[in-house]
Design a protein around this motif. Structure first.
Motif, PDB file in Angstrom:
ATOM      1  N   ALA A  69      69.951  49.699  79.234  1.00  0.00           N
ATOM      2  CA  ALA A  69      69.569  48.291  79.128  1.00  0.00           C
ATOM      3  C   ALA A  69      70.482  47.406  79.967  1.00  0.00           C
ATOM      4  O   ALA A  69      70.029  46.478  80.650  1.00  0.00           O
ATOM      5  CB  ALA A  69      69.596  47.859  77.662  1.00  0.00           C
ATOM      6  N   LEU A  70      71.764  47.688  79.955  1.00  0.00           N
ATOM      7  CA  LEU A  70      72.707  46.916  80.764  1.00  0.00           C
ATOM      8  C   LEU A  70      72.457  47.133  82.257  1.00  0.00           C
ATOM      9  O   LEU A  70      72.655  46.218  83.062  1.00  0.00           O
ATOM     10  CB  LEU A  70      74.137  47.309  80.406  1.00  0.00           C
ATOM     11  N   THR A  71      72.026  48.328  82.631  1.00  0.00           N
ATOM     12  CA  THR A  71      71.685  48.575  84.029  1.00  0.00           C
ATOM     13  C   THR A  71      70.483  47.742  84.450  1.00  0.00           C
ATOM     14  O   THR A  71      70.455  47.181  85.554  1.00  0.00           O
ATOM     15  CB  THR A  71      71.381  50.074  84.246  1.00  0.00           C
ATOM     16  N   GLY A  72      69.490  47.633  83.575  1.00  0.00           N
ATOM     17  CA  GLY A  72      68.353  46.761  83.859  1.00  0.00           C
ATOM     18  C   GLY A  72      68.770  45.314  83.991  1.00  0.00           C
ATOM     19  O   GLY A  72      68.277  44.573  84.855  1.00  0.00           O
ATOM     20  N   PHE A  73      69.713  44.894  83.160  1.00  0.00           N
ATOM     21  CA  PHE A  73      70.249  43.529  83.250  1.00  0.00           C
ATOM     22  C   PHE A  73      70.977  43.301  84.569  1.00  0.00           C
ATOM     23  O   PHE A  73      70.885  42.230  85.177  1.00  0.00           O
ATOM     24  CB  PHE A  73      71.190  43.296  82.068  1.00  0.00           C
ATOM     25  N   LEU A  74      71.687  44.317  85.053  1.00  0.00           N
ATOM     26  CA  LEU A  74      72.454  44.191  86.290  1.00  0.00           C
ATOM     27  C   LEU A  74      71.568  43.921  87.498  1.00  0.00           C
ATOM     28  O   LEU A  74      72.040  43.384  88.506  1.00  0.00           O
ATOM     29  CB  LEU A  74      73.288  45.453  86.530  1.00  0.00           C
ATOM     30  N   LEU A  75      70.299  44.279  87.423  1.00  0.00           N
ATOM     31  CA  LEU A  75      69.391  43.986  88.534  1.00  0.00           C
ATOM     32  C   LEU A  75      69.306  42.492  88.791  1.00  0.00           C
ATOM     33  O   LEU A  75      69.027  42.065  89.927  1.00  0.00           O
ATOM     34  CB  LEU A  75      67.997  44.546  88.224  1.00  0.00           C
ATOM     35  N   TYR A  76      69.546  41.678  87.760  1.00  0.00           N
ATOM     36  CA  TYR A  76      69.495  40.218  87.900  1.00  0.00           C
ATOM     37  C   TYR A  76      70.871  39.578  87.821  1.00  0.00           C
ATOM     38  O   TYR A  76      71.003  38.367  88.006  1.00  0.00           O
ATOM     39  CB  TYR A  76      68.600  39.611  86.802  1.00  0.00           C
ATOM     40  N   ASN A  77      71.893  40.382  87.545  1.00  0.00           N
ATOM     41  CA  ASN A  77      73.227  39.821  87.373  1.00  0.00           C
ATOM     42  C   ASN A  77      74.139  40.079  88.563  1.00  0.00           C
ATOM     43  O   ASN A  77      75.237  39.542  88.629  1.00  0.00           O
ATOM     44  CB  ASN A  77      73.869  40.397  86.101  1.00  0.00           C
ATOM     45  N   TRP A  78      73.664  40.893  89.519  1.00  0.00           N
ATOM     46  CA  TRP A  78      74.490  41.127  90.703  1.00  0.00           C
ATOM     47  C   TRP A  78      74.584  39.846  91.519  1.00  0.00           C
ATOM     48  O   TRP A  78      73.681  39.014  91.514  1.00  0.00           O
ATOM     49  CB  TRP A  78      73.909  42.265  91.530  1.00  0.00           C
TER      50      TRP A  78
END
Length: 341
Positions: free
Chosen positions: A179-188
């Motif tokens: 889930a955090l990896t999916g979030f990182l797609l928009y947090n980079w």
């Protein structure tokens, strides 16, 4: 095995989708934080990422828990949800840190494994959980940093749990990491969403409690070493901040540009460069912790992690971050604010 991979993939995709969907409502509701960018500009980053991570990870892990006839993580899911709700209230109304700390301590006290660890060690575990929870909250100021470190740490705890055949915790950590990896797609960088206290506190809390469960019943000294290795970056950041504020005569609850990422930025690194460097540091320490937990390396390796962290803290503490505003021109102050972004 295939069920776990499917659950992780589902968590990744749903989090990425939900984070994007919730972005517009968060902007309309002013659930945002302001982050400084280059050329003296600020941007508003919606805090929809934390809500997305909590909702998706909790739902997927809850389905896994129910479908596997119980993996022993029901209480941890409830406590993590309570901390997430507390963090969300803090995002909206800016609760005092002591209120957040008290609520986190109560939640931790309800799920720490006293039976395996003992009452005294369990209470120490509560304090450690609160500290790690706030340490994760503290690094959620730079694009990609909190998410990247949390992903690495969650995978490390999952590996430790898998070694001891603690399937429930291993599955939960894998889902959280996805889930955090999916979030990182928009947090980079440049981030379009952020975790906020809701996401950073709940992720730090669940990771810390899971790690305590994994090490329950082992020796206190070695367990402390493994736990530190699993969370070396956030612990080093917290030590650096507390130490520098103490020496600088600043109030400990007062925010400032004195974290690891701030100091590395002052040394000339870019925002992605800082995230990659600290992410690699977290990976190296976590790998050592996992190998030590599995008995693949001796406890001496844990001392190397602790020593390396102290060297980093001491070296970066020499980087000046507290400017004397009375003796600095407005132009220089503006430049410092940009570099601290």
């Amino acid at each position: 095995m295939l069920y776990g991979i499917a659950a992780a993939a589902t968590a990744l995709l749903l989090t990425a989708l939900l984070a994007a969907v919730l972005r517009a409502p968060a902007l309309r509701l002013r659930l945002v934080e302001r982050r400084l960018v280059e050329r003296r500009r600020q941007r508003e980053v919606p805090l929809s990422g934390g809500v997305a991570v909590v909702v998706v990870a909790g739902a997927v892990a809850g389905v896994q828990e129910w479908g596997s006839a119980g993996g022993g993580i029901g209480g941890l899911l409830v406590a993590g949800g309570a901390v997430a709700l507390l963090g969300l209230v803090g995002d909206v109304w800016r609760l005092r840190r002591r209120v957040l700390a008290a609520g986190t301590a109560v939640a931790a006290a309800c799920v720490v494994p006293y039976a395996e660890a003992g009452v005294g060690t369990g209470l120490l575990g509560v304090l450690w959980v609160v500290g790690v929870t706030f340490a994760f909250r503290g690094i959620d100021h730079a694009d990609g940093l909190a998410g990247a470190v949390a992903v690495v740490t969650a995978f490390g705890v999952a590996a430790c749990a898998a070694v001891d055949v603690m399937d429930g915790i291993a599955a939960l950590m894998s889902v959280l990491a996805a889930a955090l990896t999916g979030f990182l797609l928009y947090n980079w960088h440049p981030a379009r969403v952020a975790l906020g206290s809701c996401g950073s506190m709940s992720a730090g809390f669940v990771i810390a409690v899971a790690a305590v469960h994994v090490r329950a019943g082992f020796g206190l000294g070695e367990s402390a070493g493994v736990l530190f290795a699993l969370t070396a970056v956030v612990c080093a950041d917290a030590v650096l901040v507390l130490w520098s504020r103490r020496l600088g005569g600043r109030a400990l609850p007062r925010s400032g540009p004195d974290h690891l990422a701030h100091r590395l930025r002052r040394l000339g690194l870019t925002v992605p460069g800082v995230t990659l460097l600290l992410g690699f540091g977290a990976f190296s320490a976590v790998l050592t912790g996992v190998l030590a937990h599995a008995g693949r390396v001796g406890s001496d390796a844990l001392w190397w992690v602790a020593g390396g962290a102290l060297v980093v803290v001491f070296a970066l503490s020499r980087v000046p971050v507290y400017a004397d505003r009375r003796s600095v021109s407005p132009q220089v102050r503006a430049s410092l604010r940009v570099r601290n972004g």
